[in-house]
Enzyme design. Structure first.
Site, PDB file in Angstrom:
ATOM      1  N   SER A 146       0.505  -0.958  -0.453  1.00  0.00           N
ATOM      2  CA  SER A 146       0.104  -0.037  -0.063  1.00  0.00           C
ATOM      3  C   SER A 146       0.698   1.510   0.026  1.00  0.00           C
ATOM      4  O   SER A 146       2.301   1.190   0.316  1.00  0.00           O
ATOM      5  CB  SER A 146      -0.596  -0.173   1.269  1.00  0.00           C
ATOM      6  OG  SER A 146      -1.575   1.158   1.766  1.00  0.00           O
ATOM      7  N   TYR A 190      -1.394  -0.615  10.198  1.00  0.00           N
ATOM      8  CA  TYR A 190      -1.570  -1.150   9.278  1.00  0.00           C
ATOM      9  C   TYR A 190      -0.419  -0.624   8.016  1.00  0.00           C
ATOM     10  O   TYR A 190       0.198  -2.067   7.249  1.00  0.00           O
ATOM     11  CB  TYR A 190      -2.904  -0.438   8.746  1.00  0.00           C
ATOM     12  CG  TYR A 190      -3.095  -0.351   6.482  1.00  0.00           C
ATOM     13  CD1 TYR A 190      -3.232  -1.173   6.792  1.00  0.00           C
ATOM     14  CD2 TYR A 190      -2.557   0.268   6.149  1.00  0.00           C
ATOM     15  CE1 TYR A 190      -4.030  -2.050   5.343  1.00  0.00           C
ATOM     16  CE2 TYR A 190      -3.698  -0.203   4.532  1.00  0.00           C
ATOM     17  CZ  TYR A 190      -3.589  -0.851   4.337  1.00  0.00           C
ATOM     18  OH  TYR A 190      -4.168  -1.027   3.248  1.00  0.00           O
TER      19      TYR A 190
HETATM   20  P1  NDP Z   1     -11.256  -5.783   0.036  1.00  0.00           P
HETATM   21  O1  NDP Z   1     -12.071  -5.870   0.698  1.00  0.00           O
HETATM   22  O2  NDP Z   1     -12.852  -5.538  -0.764  1.00  0.00           O
HETATM   23  O3  NDP Z   1     -10.859  -6.761  -0.771  1.00  0.00           O
HETATM   24  C1  NDP Z   1     -10.044  -7.712   0.776  1.00  0.00           C
HETATM   25  C2  NDP Z   1     -10.201  -9.226   0.385  1.00  0.00           C
HETATM   26  O4  NDP Z   1      -9.501  -9.906   1.630  1.00  0.00           O
HETATM   27  C3  NDP Z   1     -11.644 -10.112   0.625  1.00  0.00           C
HETATM   28  O5  NDP Z   1     -11.416 -10.791  -0.647  1.00  0.00           O
HETATM   29  C4  NDP Z   1     -11.593 -10.371   1.765  1.00  0.00           C
HETATM   30  O6  NDP Z   1     -12.790 -11.838   1.493  1.00  0.00           O
HETATM   31  C5  NDP Z   1     -10.015 -11.112   1.538  1.00  0.00           C
HETATM   32  N1  NDP Z   1     -10.025 -11.646   3.114  1.00  0.00           N
HETATM   33  C6  NDP Z   1     -10.142 -10.625   4.435  1.00  0.00           C
HETATM   34  N2  NDP Z   1      -9.429 -11.708   5.352  1.00  0.00           N
HETATM   35  C7  NDP Z   1      -9.366 -12.875   5.076  1.00  0.00           C
HETATM   36  C8  NDP Z   1      -8.518 -14.292   5.656  1.00  0.00           C
HETATM   37  N3  NDP Z   1      -8.169 -13.487   7.268  1.00  0.00           N
HETATM   38  N4  NDP Z   1      -8.609 -14.727   4.885  1.00  0.00           N
HETATM   39  C9  NDP Z   1      -8.997 -14.806   3.752  1.00  0.00           C
HETATM   40  N5  NDP Z   1      -9.100 -13.880   2.531  1.00  0.00           N
HETATM   41  C10 NDP Z   1      -9.354 -12.521   3.336  1.00  0.00           C
HETATM   42  O7  NDP Z   1     -10.290  -5.065  -0.402  1.00  0.00           O
HETATM   43  P2  NDP Z   1      -9.721  -4.535  -1.032  1.00  0.00           P
HETATM   44  O8  NDP Z   1      -9.713  -5.287  -2.395  1.00  0.00           O
HETATM   45  O9  NDP Z   1      -9.219  -3.221  -0.839  1.00  0.00           O
HETATM   46  O10 NDP Z   1      -8.092  -4.575  -0.471  1.00  0.00           O
HETATM   47  C11 NDP Z   1      -7.021  -5.929  -1.143  1.00  0.00           C
HETATM   48  C12 NDP Z   1      -4.980  -5.822  -0.936  1.00  0.00           C
HETATM   49  O11 NDP Z   1      -5.002  -4.539  -1.132  1.00  0.00           O
HETATM   50  C13 NDP Z   1      -5.529  -5.341   0.473  1.00  0.00           C
HETATM   51  O12 NDP Z   1      -4.364  -6.232   1.086  1.00  0.00           O
HETATM   52  C14 NDP Z   1      -5.614  -4.346   1.044  1.00  0.00           C
HETATM   53  O13 NDP Z   1      -4.938  -3.442   1.835  1.00  0.00           O
HETATM   54  C15 NDP Z   1      -4.792  -3.570   0.051  1.00  0.00           C
HETATM   55  N6  NDP Z   1      -4.648  -2.445  -0.353  1.00  0.00           N
HETATM   56  C16 NDP Z   1      -6.312  -1.802  -0.597  1.00  0.00           C
HETATM   57  C17 NDP Z   1      -6.469  -0.730  -0.925  1.00  0.00           C
HETATM   58  C18 NDP Z   1      -7.391   0.506  -1.390  1.00  0.00           C
HETATM   59  O14 NDP Z   1      -7.439   1.831  -1.681  1.00  0.00           O
HETATM   60  N7  NDP Z   1      -8.240  -0.314  -1.141  1.00  0.00           N
HETATM   61  C19 NDP Z   1      -5.039   0.575  -1.090  1.00  0.00           C
HETATM   62  C20 NDP Z   1      -3.637  -0.105  -0.632  1.00  0.00           C
HETATM   63  C21 NDP Z   1      -3.859  -1.506  -0.278  1.00  0.00           C
HETATM   64  P3  NDP Z   1     -13.529 -12.629   2.913  1.00  0.00           P
HETATM   65  O15 NDP Z   1     -13.786 -11.425   3.483  1.00  0.00           O
HETATM   66  O16 NDP Z   1     -14.639 -13.778   2.149  1.00  0.00           O
HETATM   67  O17 NDP Z   1     -12.113 -13.340   3.553  1.00  0.00           O
END
Ligand code: NDP
Length: 246
Positions: free
Chosen positions: A139, A152
Site C-alpha cells: 500500500s 496497518y
Molecule cells: P476488499 O475488502 O474488497 O478485499 C479484501 C479481500 O481480503 C476480500 O476478498 C476478503 O475476503 C479477503 N480477506 C480478508 N480477510 C481474510 C482472511 N483472513 N483470509 C482470506 N481472505 C481474507 O479490499 P481490497 O480489494 O481493497 O483489498 C485487497 C488488498 O489491497 C488488501 O491487502 C489491502 O490492504 C490492499 N490495499 C487496498 C487499498 C484500497 O484503497 N482499497 C489501498 C492499498 C492497499 P473474505 O472476507 O471473503 O475472506
C-alpha cells in the site's frame, strides 16, 4: 502469452476479484481463495460464463493449513503453480490510544502472517518448477505512516521488506522466481468496511467517495507484471488516483 496457473488470496471482492476476472479473460487458470464461499462461487461462475477457467478453495490466510490446501488445490486442478498473489488484507485503522488490540492482531495475522503463509505454501513448488512469481499487495501506507495508520502501515511496510528479501534470495538462487509488489492508493473496494472506529470509517468513506479509482486499474498493472518476459522482473508499482495528494 502462455497460459498460467494463478492463485489469488482475498479474491472474493475488490482488487482480488477484478484481477481474477482480467487474468482469466487473458486465458489463465485461476484458483481463488477467501473466506466467503458464496462470493467465490459467484466469481468462478462469472469467469466460466465469460469462457474462462477458475476454481476456488475457502481459505483463511491466517491459517497455514488453509493456505497449503489452497496451493494443493492449484496443483490438483491444473498441475502447476505459476503465480501466487498475496492480496487478502484489511485496514481497521485507529489511533493507538484507542487500544484496539484485536484489530492490530487481525491486521498482523492477515496482512503479514497471511503473506508469509502464502510464501511458505507456494515457494517450494516454484523452486521445483524453476519458475514462478509472487505478487504481494502492499500500500502507499507501507511507504509512510500518518495518525491512525500505525499498525496497518507497519504490516504493509513489512510486505515491502519481505518482498525485497525474497527477491534477493530467489535472484541469488537463480530460481526464476520473480517478486512484484503493488502499492495502491485509494481504490474503490470493500476495504473501508473493515474499519471498526466509526469516526475513522466515515472520514475514510468520504475520502474514498471523492477520490478512489476502480480496482480494474490495479488489475491492469498486475497483468502487465505477469505478462513480462520470464527474464524481466517488475519489482514495484505505486498506483493511486491522479488527484490523491497523500
Ligand atoms: P476488499 O475488502 O474488497 O478485499 C479484501 C479481500 O481480503 C476480500 O476478498 C476478503 O475476503 C479477503 N480477506 C480478508 N480477510 C481474510 C482472511 N483472513 N483470509 C482470506 N481472505 C481474507 O479490499 P481490497 O480489494 O481493497 O483489498 C485487497 C488488498 O489491497 C488488501 O491487502 C489491502 O490492504 C490492499 N490495499 C487496498 C487499498 C484500497 O484503497 N482499497 C489501498 C492499498 C492497499 P473474505 O472476507 O471473503 O475472506
Amino acid at each position: 502469452m502462455s497460459k498460467k496457473v494463478i492463485v489469488i488470496t482475498g479474491a472474493s471482492s475488490g482488487i482480488g476479484e477484478a484481477t481474477a476476472k482480467l487474468l482469466a479473460s487473458q486465458g489463465n487458470q485461476l484458483v481463488l481463495g477467501a473466506r466467503r464461499a458464496d462470493k467465490l462461487q459467484k466469481i468462478v461462475k462469472d469467469i466460466e460464463t465469460a469462457g474462462g477457467e477458475a476454481t476456488y478453495a475457502v481459505t483463511d490466510v491466517a491459517k497455514l493449513d488453509d493456505v497449503k490446501a489452497l496451493a494443493a488445490k492449484a496443483i490438483s486442478s491444473y498441475g502447476r503453480l505459476d503465480v501466487w498473489m498475496n492480496n487478502a488484507g484489511l485496514m481497521p485503522q485507529s489511533q493507538f490510544i484507542q487500544g484496539k488490540v484485536d484489530d492490530w492482531n487481525r491486521m498482523i495475522d492477515v496482512n503479514l502472517r497471511g503473506v508469509l503463509n502464502g510464501i511458505n505454501a507456494a515457494l517450494p513448488t516454484m523452486r521445483e518448477q524453476k519458475a514462478g512469481q509472487f505478487i504481494n499487495i502492499s500500500s502507499i501506507a507501507g511507504h509512510s505512516a500518518h495518525s491512525g495508520s500505525g499498525v496497518y502501515s507497519a504490516t504493509k511496510a513489512g510486505v515491502l521488506m519481505i518482498s525485497e528479501a525474497l527477491r534477493a534470495e530467489e535472484a541469488a538462487a537463480e530460481s526464476n522466481v520473480r517478486v512484484t509488489v503493488v502499492s495502491p492508493g485509494a481504490i474503490a473496494t470493500e476495504l473501508v468496511n473493515s474499519i471498526t472506529d466509526e469516526a475513522t470509517k466515515s472520514g475514510t468513506e468520504e475520502f474514498y467517495n471523492a477520490f478512489a479509482i476502480a480496482p480494474e486499474r490495479v488489475a491492469k498493472t498486475i497483468a502487465f507484471a505477469i505478462n513480462q518476459e520470464a527474464d524481466t522482473e517488475i519489482n514495484e508499482f505505486v498506483i493511486r488516483p491522479s488527484r490523491q495528494v497523500m
